[in-house]
Design a protein around this motif. Sequence first.
Motif, PDB file in Angstrom:
ATOM      1  N   CYS A 128      27.836 -11.907  -7.580  1.00 56.24           N
ATOM      2  CA  CYS A 128      29.283 -11.948  -7.446  1.00 56.24           C
ATOM      3  C   CYS A 128      29.820 -13.304  -7.892  1.00 56.24           C
ATOM      4  O   CYS A 128      29.093 -14.298  -7.897  1.00 56.24           O
ATOM      5  N   TYR A 129      31.104 -13.319  -8.208  1.00 55.42           N
ATOM      6  CA  TYR A 129      31.813 -14.581  -8.437  1.00 55.42           C
ATOM      7  C   TYR A 129      32.724 -14.805  -7.250  1.00 55.42           C
ATOM      8  O   TYR A 129      33.504 -13.921  -6.868  1.00 55.42           O
ATOM      9  N   ASN A 130      32.618 -15.989  -6.644  1.00 56.21           N
ATOM     10  CA  ASN A 130      33.485 -16.343  -5.531  1.00 56.21           C
ATOM     11  C   ASN A 130      34.560 -17.294  -6.052  1.00 56.21           C
ATOM     12  O   ASN A 130      34.271 -18.456  -6.342  1.00 56.21           O
ATOM     13  N   GLU A 137      27.386 -16.154  -6.660  1.00 55.66           N
ATOM     14  CA  GLU A 137      26.631 -15.968  -5.421  1.00 55.66           C
ATOM     15  C   GLU A 137      25.794 -14.695  -5.556  1.00 55.66           C
ATOM     16  O   GLU A 137      26.253 -13.714  -6.137  1.00 55.66           O
ATOM     17  N   THR A 148      28.854  -8.973   3.222  1.00 62.40           N
ATOM     18  CA  THR A 148      29.342  -9.603   2.010  1.00 62.40           C
ATOM     19  C   THR A 148      30.352 -10.685   2.360  1.00 62.40           C
ATOM     20  O   THR A 148      30.582 -10.960   3.528  1.00 62.40           O
ATOM     21  N   GLN A 149      30.938 -11.357   1.375  1.00 65.05           N
ATOM     22  CA  GLN A 149      31.925 -12.414   1.598  1.00 65.05           C
ATOM     23  C   GLN A 149      33.299 -11.921   1.170  1.00 65.05           C
ATOM     24  O   GLN A 149      33.439 -11.257   0.150  1.00 65.05           O
ATOM     25  N   VAL A 152      35.043 -12.134  -2.878  1.00 63.50           N
ATOM     26  CA  VAL A 152      34.143 -12.177  -4.034  1.00 63.50           C
ATOM     27  C   VAL A 152      34.429 -11.004  -4.964  1.00 63.50           C
ATOM     28  O   VAL A 152      34.927  -9.962  -4.541  1.00 63.50           O
ATOM     29  N   CYS A 196      37.279 -12.976 -14.396  1.00 61.75           N
ATOM     30  CA  CYS A 196      37.387 -13.826 -13.208  1.00 61.75           C
ATOM     31  C   CYS A 196      37.812 -15.250 -13.563  1.00 61.75           C
ATOM     32  O   CYS A 196      38.504 -15.906 -12.777  1.00 61.75           O
TER      33      CYS A 196
END
Length: 198
Positions: A128-130, A137, A148-149, A152, A196
């Motif tokens: 993922c891209y945060n 990440e 998960t966060q 993201v 992103c």
Amino acid sequence: MKHELPALPYDYNALEPHYDEQTVRLHHDAHHKAYVDGLNNAEAKLAEAREKGDFALVKHWERELAFHGSGHILHTLFWENMSPNGGGPATGLVAEEINKFFGSFETFKKQLSAVAVAVEGSGWALLCYNPMFKKLEILTAEKHQNLTQWGVVPLLVLDVWEHAYYLKYQNKRAAFVEAWWNLVNWEDVNRRLADCLK
């Protein structure tokens, strides 16, 4: 507007020999479709609750919305993240970012593979891209939505629910993970990362 099961971006047998036609057909036509149907049902039940002002079952339907909605999103990404012409090391922008955050492609591949094999129960491994941390990440998701966060953006997802691989690989999840690397569609991952970073 109701959600619909998206068509595969390739033929059912296009991912052979790494991903067999029978599993792809069952996984897409039955399992992914069940998440689409569950999402539509949850949205309908929540609309009905709002209309009637009766929120007695709202906790249940919100959980169904999260579960089936996440299942639909991740499965859509999963199909698009693979290609009959995929595989090999990462290329382009994602290769640069992988080297920056993981040191090398091989280190990244080992970590994502280890995460995929180790995730408990039914789950996913995700690159993922945060945007808040401005970094890549590797994360897991149990079921479809846990661990998960927030915020993201999934770039590359690997489904390790048993239905994703059990017909050909049986209980050999690690063998499925190793075979999946031959299918990764880096062009799709690069497009998602570029979006992103705009």
